[in-house]
Design an enzyme around this catalytic site. Structure first.
Site, PDB file in Angstrom:
ATOM      1  CB  CYS A  31      31.402  33.654  30.291  1.00  0.00           C
ATOM      2  SG  CYS A  31      32.510  34.810  31.133  1.00  0.00           S
ATOM      3  CB  CYS A  34      34.047  30.768  32.103  1.00  0.00           C
ATOM      4  SG  CYS A  34      32.667  31.542  32.987  1.00  0.00           S
ATOM      5  CG  ASN A 130      33.998  50.552  35.080  1.00  0.00           C
ATOM      6  OD1 ASN A 130      34.145  51.531  35.818  1.00  0.00           O
ATOM      7  ND2 ASN A 130      34.560  50.470  33.888  1.00  0.00           N
ATOM      8  CG  HIS A 141      33.807  36.087  34.662  1.00  0.00           C
ATOM      9  ND1 HIS A 141      33.592  34.734  34.495  1.00  0.00           N
ATOM     10  CD2 HIS A 141      34.905  36.185  35.445  1.00  0.00           C
ATOM     11  CE1 HIS A 141      34.524  34.055  35.144  1.00  0.00           C
ATOM     12  NE2 HIS A 141      35.332  34.924  35.734  1.00  0.00           N
ATOM     13  CG  HIS A 143      35.943  41.957  34.465  1.00  0.00           C
ATOM     14  ND1 HIS A 143      34.584  41.769  34.348  1.00  0.00           N
ATOM     15  CD2 HIS A 143      36.239  43.027  33.671  1.00  0.00           C
ATOM     16  CE1 HIS A 143      34.071  42.653  33.515  1.00  0.00           C
ATOM     17  NE2 HIS A 143      35.057  43.443  33.089  1.00  0.00           N
ATOM     18  CD  GLN A 145      38.170  47.454  31.778  1.00  0.00           C
ATOM     19  OE1 GLN A 145      38.755  47.757  30.751  1.00  0.00           O
ATOM     20  NE2 GLN A 145      36.918  47.831  32.016  1.00  0.00           N
TER      21      GLN A 145
END
Length: 327
Positions: A31, A34, A130, A141, A143, A145
């Site tokens: 990922c 990470c 999203n 992961h 998150h 934006q």
């Protein structure tokens, strides 16, 4: 290559971004978000701003390949696209974070908002998230934006114009009046604290399309103090935890921050009439049933909510309470 193409029918820009086709899906054994794994991700962080590897908007924009004219106008794709990492833990979700951790996320939103607002070419700063494969997420992961636009997007402009017209006619803020109306009616209220209130608006087009609205008339992230940011963290945690509790699964949604523009002559007085709020667009109407945004919604902007708002408000309110009781 990416560029902005003017839509003369809707009087707004479309972002054309061929480079987005190269976006990867999450690798099976790695990922990039990470700690220490990505080229731009540090070994240790709590929350972190990561410049998007495949940006639609850039502060060093691409040069359009086509020439424009009076009808089909083209602009450089000026702006900024950032990824906001919520946690170093790959498997955690927003409601599982501590209140202080979520407050650090809001601090980062505010910091990025204030920094990007210094660029005079930026007109609107838009944090969003999203969540879930149902809305097209390719990187699980945790998150969100942030997009910084060089124009004011059409939906934001529509809200601004409605709020301005209401203010000029009534000398009152439209969102302030919505807060009062929902408080008086009570049945659509989900949760509130000293500085924020969440409800399913009378008109919401998604069955669980919640709003979070500042109780104080503030228009922009830059205006919030530490107490307000802690209260916003609390509402975010409990509302998203309530979502997950409804169907005992990760509840997909689109979360968008609506705030006043920056560096805008047209809306330079928007702090008087525009009011900070967060809108959620969750696509589920049942555990495994999607409320599709189909032809009427997309083609005519004529939305249909397939469930009664007062019923879904009660379901969501009860599940927020159950989530809080589990903590």
């Amino acid at each position: 290559m990416a560029e902005l193409r003017w839509n003369p029918l809707l009087r707004t820009y479309t972002m054309v971004a061929g480079n987005r086709q190269k976006r990867p899906h999450m690798p099976q054994d790695w990922c990039p978000f990470c700690p220490g794994e990505g080229k731009n991700v540090p070994d240790n962080y709590t929350v972190f701003k990561y410049d998007n590897d495949f940006p639609t908007l850039k502060q060093n924009p691409d040069i359009p390949e086509l020439e424009d004219d009076d009808l089909y106008r083209i602009k450089e794709n000026y702006g900024k696209c950032e990824v906001i990492l919520y946690s170093p833990d790959h498997n955690v979700t927003l409601p599982q974070l501590s209140l202080e951790h979520i407050k650090e996320l809001i601090d980062l939103w505010q910091e990025r908002n204030n920094d990007l607002s210094k660029d005079e070419k930026i007109k609107y700063v838009f944090p969003f998230e999203n969540r879930g494969k149902e809305v097209g997420v390719t990187m699980p992961h945790p998150h969100g934006q942030l997009y910084a636009y060089s124009w004011i997007p059409l939906k934001i402009k529509a809200e601004l114009d409605s709020c301005k017209e209401y203010y000029n006619k009534n000398k009152k803020c439209l969102l302030c009046e919505m807060n009062k109306k929902e408080k008086n009616f009570e049945k659509r209220i989900l949760i509130e604290n000293n500085n924020f209130i969440s409800y399913l608006p009378f008109f919401t087009d998604y069955p669980y399309g919640a709003f979070i609205v500042s109780k104080n008339h503030k228009s922009n992230l830059s205006q919030f103090n530490d107490n307000e940011k802690r209260d916003l963290a609390e509402i975010l945690k409990y509302l998203t935890g309530g979502f997950d509790n409804i169907f005992d699964k990760i509840f997909p949604y689109m979360m968008v921050v609506h705030q006043s523009p920056v560096n805008s002559n047209e809306y330079k007085d928007s702090h008087k009439y525009f009011h900070f709020h967060i809108e959620f667009y969750p696509p589920l109407r049942d555990k495994d049933r999607i409320k599709w945004y189909a032809s009427s919604e997309m083609g005519a902007w004529a939305a249909t909510n397939t469930l009664l708002v007062e019923d879904t408000a009660e379901i969501l309110r009860n599940n927020i309470k159950k989530f809080k009781d589990l903590l």
